[in-house]
Design a protein around this motif. Structure first.
Motif, short mmCIF file in Angstrom:
data_model
loop_
_atom_site.label_atom_id
_atom_site.label_comp_id
_atom_site.label_asym_id
_atom_site.label_seq_id
_atom_site.Cartn_x
_atom_site.Cartn_y
_atom_site.Cartn_z
N MET A 1 3.19 -12.67 0.55
CA MET A 1 1.94 -12.44 1.28
C MET A 1 1.93 -11.09 2.01
SD MET A 1 0.13 -15.32 3.58
CE MET A 1 -0.39 -14.62 5.10
N GLU B 1 -3.52 -2.43 1.77
CA GLU B 1 -3.84 -1.34 2.71
C GLU B 1 -3.78 0.02 1.98
OE1 GLU B 1 -4.85 -1.73 5.84
OE2 GLU B 1 -4.20 -3.73 6.42
N GLY C 1 -6.44 0.01 -0.60
CA GLY C 1 -7.73 -0.05 0.13
C GLY C 1 -8.17 1.30 0.65
N GLU D 1 -12.56 4.40 -0.10
CA GLU D 1 -13.13 5.19 0.99
C GLU D 1 -12.64 6.63 0.95
OE1 GLU D 1 -13.69 2.47 4.83
OE2 GLU D 1 -11.69 2.41 3.98
N LYS E 1 -9.64 6.92 9.72
CA LYS E 1 -9.56 5.51 9.28
C LYS E 1 -8.63 5.38 8.07
CE LYS E 1 -12.37 1.62 7.78
NZ LYS E 1 -11.84 1.10 6.54
N PHE F 1 -10.66 -4.21 -3.49
CA PHE F 1 -10.41 -2.78 -3.70
C PHE F 1 -10.41 -2.39 -5.18
CE2 PHE F 1 -8.45 -3.82 0.46
CZ PHE F 1 -9.51 -3.31 1.19
N ASP G 1 -13.75 -4.73 6.83
CA ASP G 1 -12.87 -4.69 8.01
C ASP G 1 -13.10 -5.93 8.87
OD1 ASP G 1 -12.79 -1.46 7.44
OD2 ASP G 1 -11.03 -2.24 8.49
N ALA H 1 -11.28 -8.72 7.28
CA ALA H 1 -9.84 -8.55 7.48
C ALA H 1 -9.46 -8.96 8.91
CB ALA H 1 -9.44 -7.10 7.20
N GLN I 1 -6.72 -11.59 10.10
CA GLN I 1 -5.50 -11.08 10.73
C GLN I 1 -5.35 -11.51 12.19
OE1 GLN I 1 -5.52 -6.88 9.68
NE2 GLN I 1 -5.76 -7.46 7.54
N ASN J 1 -3.89 -14.96 11.86
CA ASN J 1 -2.49 -15.00 11.39
C ASN J 1 -1.51 -14.27 12.32
OD1 ASN J 1 -3.32 -16.55 9.29
ND2 ASN J 1 -3.31 -14.92 7.76
N TYR K 1 5.94 -9.99 11.19
CA TYR K 1 4.59 -9.93 10.62
C TYR K 1 3.54 -10.03 11.74
CZ TYR K 1 0.70 -10.90 7.32
OH TYR K 1 -0.47 -10.84 6.60
N PHE L 1 -11.67 -14.09 0.97
CA PHE L 1 -10.88 -15.07 1.73
C PHE L 1 -10.02 -15.96 0.83
CE2 PHE L 1 -14.35 -13.70 4.34
CZ PHE L 1 -13.71 -13.43 5.53
N SER M 1 -6.90 -23.59 -3.80
CA SER M 1 -5.84 -22.74 -3.27
C SER M 1 -4.46 -23.36 -3.52
CB SER M 1 -6.07 -22.54 -1.76
OG SER M 1 -4.94 -21.97 -1.18
N PHE N 1 -13.34 -13.73 -10.06
CA PHE N 1 -12.28 -13.46 -9.08
C PHE N 1 -10.91 -13.41 -9.75
CE2 PHE N 1 -9.01 -15.56 -6.41
CZ PHE N 1 -8.91 -14.65 -5.37
N PHE N 2 -10.59 -14.45 -10.54
CA PHE N 2 -9.24 -14.49 -11.15
C PHE N 2 -9.05 -13.35 -12.15
CE2 PHE N 2 -9.28 -18.87 -9.43
CZ PHE N 2 -8.11 -18.77 -8.67
N1 FAQ Z 1 -7.31 -10.85 -3.52
O1 FAQ Z 1 -3.23 -20.01 -2.79
P1 FAQ Z 1 -4.15 -18.90 -2.43
C1 FAQ Z 1 -7.73 -5.14 4.34
C2 FAQ Z 1 -4.42 -14.86 -4.87
S1 FAQ Z 1 -6.32 -6.05 4.08
C3 FAQ Z 1 -6.28 -10.91 -4.41
O2 FAQ Z 1 -5.31 -19.27 -1.60
P2 FAQ Z 1 -2.90 -17.52 -0.20
C4 FAQ Z 1 -7.64 -3.94 5.23
C5 FAQ Z 1 -3.15 -15.29 -4.13
O3 FAQ Z 1 -2.33 -14.18 -3.88
C6 FAQ Z 1 -6.79 -7.23 2.84
N2 FAQ Z 1 -5.58 -12.04 -4.63
O4 FAQ Z 1 -3.32 -17.72 -1.73
C7 FAQ Z 1 -8.57 -2.88 4.77
C8 FAQ Z 1 -2.59 -16.30 -5.11
O5 FAQ Z 1 -1.96 -15.62 -6.19
P3 FAQ Z 1 -0.31 -15.55 -6.37
C9 FAQ Z 1 -5.71 -8.07 2.42
C10 FAQ Z 1 -5.92 -13.12 -3.93
O6 FAQ Z 1 -1.88 -16.47 -0.16
C11 FAQ Z 1 -9.93 -2.97 5.05
C12 FAQ Z 1 -3.82 -16.94 -5.69
O7 FAQ Z 1 -4.88 -16.03 -5.50
N3 FAQ Z 1 -5.37 -9.06 3.41
O8 FAQ Z 1 -8.70 -5.51 3.81
C13 FAQ Z 1 -6.95 -13.11 -2.97
O9 FAQ Z 1 -2.59 -18.85 0.43
C14 FAQ Z 1 -10.81 -1.95 4.64
C15 FAQ Z 1 -4.13 -18.29 -5.05
O10 FAQ Z 1 -4.67 -18.12 -3.73
C16 FAQ Z 1 -4.28 -9.81 3.30
O11 FAQ Z 1 -3.54 -9.66 2.35
C17 FAQ Z 1 -7.65 -11.92 -2.78
N4 FAQ Z 1 -8.68 -11.80 -1.92
O12 FAQ Z 1 -4.24 -17.00 0.51
C18 FAQ Z 1 -8.08 -1.77 4.10
C19 FAQ Z 1 -3.99 -10.76 4.43
N5 FAQ Z 1 -7.04 -14.36 -2.45
O13 FAQ Z 1 0.22 -14.68 -5.26
C20 FAQ Z 1 -8.94 -0.74 3.68
C21 FAQ Z 1 -2.79 -11.63 4.17
C22 FAQ Z 1 -6.11 -15.11 -3.04
O14 FAQ Z 1 0.19 -16.97 -6.26
C23 FAQ Z 1 -10.30 -0.83 3.96
N6 FAQ Z 1 -3.00 -12.58 3.10
N7 FAQ Z 1 -5.44 -14.38 -3.95
O15 FAQ Z 1 -0.11 -14.93 -7.72
C24 FAQ Z 1 -3.60 -13.79 3.27
O16 FAQ Z 1 -4.08 -14.13 4.34
C25 FAQ Z 1 -3.62 -14.72 2.08
O17 FAQ Z 1 -2.68 -14.25 1.14
C26 FAQ Z 1 -5.02 -14.87 1.41
C27 FAQ Z 1 -4.85 -15.77 0.17
C28 FAQ Z 1 -5.99 -15.55 2.38
C29 FAQ Z 1 -5.58 -13.53 0.98
#
Ligand code: FAQ
Length: 328
Positions: A54, A62, A65, A69, A88, A128, A146, A149, A153, A156, A164, A215, A222, A284-285
């Protein structure tokens, strides 16, 4: 004492030995008491593995991402907007540094993480993999991505793994500035000329589904939520976070007279739940597995950056070696 070793991606994974039930019970009791787990504490192998997955994906998100931009730095309208965007983008890369360091405390090296990103073995956020076609896309990313995110965050950062959580706390402060920057551009365009409003509306239409995907899959699909919530790595489920986001931000979008491309979207006033059309999870997948509009381009850019930076890393490691080796 370390509990369970790190298994490199691609390596033959040995059958996980059953965890010592006494240590496991003590570990879960600590988590239940709200204590933080630190790198040298005992932890189950599955906890370590999930955290690496994770945090690493978050770190990759990041740096990748910063690319959509980043393409707008030279084209941002005016010096102030350019300066803010540059700051940024620099912050986002800094967040990746903090997150890679947090993941390294669990035993996976930064080099392995970067290699897994470039080789397509590791995932990063779906959002991204879409292009930032116009300046309004920058507004949508800065305001709504943002914001999404931050919802994730802030929750978490109250989790169980010390390194973390500390990284997330710091990241959230900076993300709040990013949200203000995005909101400022968003409102500017929403209250601007008809052409500016239209450009913003088009960007919003393009980004809405990827934002709903952000999300993660709905709770019934999930894979990891249940385990991660038991161990307080995730502090809320994907659906709960999505609802929180809709509740906070849809009214702000509607207040500006903009629309969202989902005719079913509304709040059920009796339950307080937001109702919406289920986003297309096949899309998505496909995107998170490497087949989105920009996946190949994003990884190619990262690969070039890695190759061009090789001489700097080599020079630094030689400088390091010279520093620690006594001169003859
Ligand atoms: N994208 O069982 P779950 C930002 C995958 S930071 C891609 O529900 P989990 C800053 C997941 O990995 C954005 N893959 O998974 C910024 C799993 O596959 P795997 C990032 C995704 O971990 C802003 C499968 O699907 N934030 O934006 C996504 O319990 C602006 C099954 O899913 C984080 O990483 C997705 N959206 O929940 C920068 C926060 N969603 O690994 C620049 C930390 C799911 O088994 C500009 N991460 N998958 O092959 C988390 O909170 C969690 O990992 C989730 C997913 C909520 C993202």
């Amino acid at each position: 004492m370390y509990g369970g070793g790190y298994v490199p991606v691609g390596a033959e994974e040995p059958k996980a030995p059953a965890e010592n039930p006494e240590l496991l019970a003590q570990f879960e009791a600590r988590i239940a008491r709200g204590e933080k787990i630190e790198p040298r504490d005992w932890m189950p192998a599955a906890y370590r593995k999930q955290l690496i997955r994770m945090i690493e994906q978050h770190a990759h998100s990041e740096i990748i991402g910063s690319l959509p931009e980043g393409t707008w730095i030279t084209r941002a309208p005016g010096f102030r907007r350019k300066l803010a965007l540059m700051a940024k983008v620099q912050d986002e890369v800094g967040h990746a540094q903090l997150l890679y360091s947090a993941a390294e405390t669990l035993g996976k090296s930064r080099e392995e993480m970067i290699n897994d990103l470039i080789n397509g073995k590791s995932k990063y956020s779906n959002v991204f993999n879409y292009p930032a076609e116009t300046w309004a896309d920058v507004a949508v990313i800065g305001f709504l991505i943002d914001a999404a995110a931050i919802v994730n965050q802030v929750a978490n950062s109250k989790g169980s793994y010390g390194p973390y959580c500390r990284a997330l706390e710091r990241i959230c402060y900076e993300e709040s500035f990013h949200l203000k920057q995005g909101h400022s551009v968003f409102v500017w365009l929403a209250t601007g000329t008809p052409m500016q409003r239209d450009m913003l509306q088009q960007a919003l239409n393009r980004w809405w589904e990827p934002i709903m995907h952000f999300f993660g899959p709905s709770d019934k699909m999930s894979q990891h939520t249940e385990t991660l919530m038991r161990w307080k790595v995730k502090m809320a489920s994907n659906d709960v976070m999505r609802q929180q986001f809709l509740n906070m931000y849809v009214p702000k979008i509607w207040e500006l007279g903009l629309t969202l491309p989902d005719p079913q979207l509304r709040k059920d006033e009796t339950t307080g739940e937001w109702l919406f059309t289920e986003p297309n999870w096949d899309t998505f997948f496909k995107v998170i597995n490497g087949d989105g509009p920009c996946n190949r381009e994003r990884l190619a850019v990262r690969k070039v950056a890695e190759e061009r930076g090789a001489w700097v890393r080599a020079a630094l490691s030689r400088a390091d070696a010279r520093f620690v080796t006594p001169l003859a």
